[in-house]
Scaffold this motif. Sequence first.
Motif, PDB file in Angstrom:
ATOM      1  N   PHE A 147       9.841  38.896  16.732  1.00 58.27           N
ATOM      2  CA  PHE A 147       8.873  39.065  15.657  1.00 58.27           C
ATOM      3  C   PHE A 147       9.135  38.051  14.542  1.00 58.27           C
ATOM      4  N   SER A 148      10.394  37.933  14.164  1.00 57.00           N
ATOM      5  CA  SER A 148      10.753  37.028  13.071  1.00 57.00           C
ATOM      6  C   SER A 148      10.422  35.581  13.430  1.00 57.00           C
TER       7      SER A 148
ATOM      8  N   THR B 255       4.307  37.361  21.271  1.00 52.68           N
ATOM      9  CA  THR B 255       4.162  37.689  19.855  1.00 52.68           C
ATOM     10  C   THR B 255       3.253  36.704  19.130  1.00 52.68           C
TER      11      THR B 255
ATOM     12  N   VAL C 194       1.236  39.655  15.784  1.00 56.70           N
ATOM     13  CA  VAL C 194       1.778  39.438  14.440  1.00 56.70           C
ATOM     14  C   VAL C 194       0.649  38.862  13.594  1.00 56.70           C
TER      15      VAL C 194
ATOM     16  N   ASP D   2       1.670  42.023   9.237  1.00 61.38           N
ATOM     17  CA  ASP D   2       1.502  43.277   9.968  1.00 61.38           C
ATOM     18  C   ASP D   2       1.808  43.057  11.440  1.00 61.38           C
ATOM     19  N   TYR D   3       2.377  44.087  12.067  1.00 60.84           N
ATOM     20  CA  TYR D   3       2.731  44.037  13.483  1.00 60.84           C
ATOM     21  C   TYR D   3       1.884  45.074  14.208  1.00 60.84           C
TER      22      TYR D   3
ATOM     23  N   THR E  12      10.477  40.663   8.877  1.00 61.20           N
ATOM     24  CA  THR E  12       9.754  40.020   7.781  1.00 61.20           C
ATOM     25  C   THR E  12      10.725  39.433   6.763  1.00 61.20           C
TER      26      THR E  12
ATOM     27  N   GLY F 293      13.007  42.631  17.198  1.00 61.42           N
ATOM     28  CA  GLY F 293      13.133  42.069  15.855  1.00 61.42           C
ATOM     29  C   GLY F 293      13.197  40.552  15.795  1.00 61.42           C
TER      30      GLY F 293
ATOM     31  N   SER G 212      12.779  47.625  12.194  1.00 61.28           N
ATOM     32  CA  SER G 212      12.933  46.294  12.781  1.00 61.28           C
ATOM     33  C   SER G 212      11.851  45.347  12.269  1.00 61.28           C
ATOM     34  N   GLU G 213      10.625  45.860  12.139  1.00 64.22           N
ATOM     35  CA  GLU G 213       9.534  45.040  11.615  1.00 64.22           C
ATOM     36  C   GLU G 213       9.839  44.571  10.200  1.00 64.22           C
ATOM     37  N   SER G 214      10.349  45.490   9.373  1.00 57.24           N
ATOM     38  CA  SER G 214      10.692  45.150   8.002  1.00 57.24           C
ATOM     39  C   SER G 214      11.778  44.082   7.955  1.00 57.24           C
TER      40      SER G 214
END
Length: 350
Positions: free
Chosen positions: A252-253, A49, A59, A237-238, A132, A249, A127-129
């Motif tokens: 990404f975070s 990521t 990311v 943005d992903y 973030t 998730g 999950s992206e939201s």
Amino acid sequence: MNRRIKTLTWGAIPLVLLASLVSIDHIPGTNINLSVPYAAEGPGPTINTLGQVDGEDVVSISSADLDETEGNLNMTTVSVRSGMTLSQVISRWLFTDDTIVPIEQVFPPGQSTEEVEESNRTAFISSESSATIAAMNYLNIPVEVEVAEVLTDSAATGIFEPGDKLLSIDGTAISTPGDAQTIVRSKAPGDEITISYERNDAESQATITLREHPDDSSVALLGISMLSVPSSAIEVDYNLEDIGGPSAGMMFSLAVVDKLSPGALNGGKFVAGTGTIAEDGSVGPIGGIAHKVRAAEDAGAEVFLSPADNCAEAMSAKPQDMTILKVDSLSQAIDQMAAYNEGSDFQTCG
């Protein structure tokens, strides 16, 4: 001798026919499908990521000062094979570490492949939201709610546009999509709600009559999908395609936090992991973690971050040269990596 040859020849014919039958997925010239109702789950791709895919950052963060990153924070996946013949299922069961599962576990009865893929895509976007929001909360950066999509022929059609910022509903301020959903779900179809929103830096109000949810007539539906975005100019943005579900998730975070804070969260090491992430930063369990552990170790990971509720299954993969750390929140994942890198006390799944 001739009699023996004839016996062997005629005896082999049923075996050849059986072998042919279990290795074809349909009968030529017909619509008869001979694939078996099972799927094989195994290790899937693992993606850094902190890196790039097809020349784009996985990311991507703009309008912010970014810190240099090191090493890896790899998300992990499970590959799924379906539409197999009996011989293919037997082969994967005998010669691989794949798990053979009933097809209903992958494609629930009554849902088409397209519907399952759409559901996975929606879960991935959600999950992206959440990733973030969790990262912004950890970094103490305020967030706001933005309209991502307006459903066709819904209560919100013609009122909202993608990019609108939702401020309050019936006078109650909202700061996450969950806040808005809670208020809407407390209403009934036919009820009116008043929403304050911002478009192009101008504030407006709209009174909307809620409609019925298509799957449950007793549930009210506004008809928008929402994302949380930083209230500052920061944009996250992903950039991944063909990946579904919510299990990336946490990783990404972590990537967002790593890019927006000083130092390397992973200490420059190769860290992999999995887990859902909620807006409050809590990490949840996922499926197929044993396959993800194998994929990560094969890729060269030194550390694997596992949701606490998945620990037993993660250890069933019997990792040889990889430490599995137990985590139940974003902040604990960061603390666990710091403890590992510093040589202080950390919690493992073992």
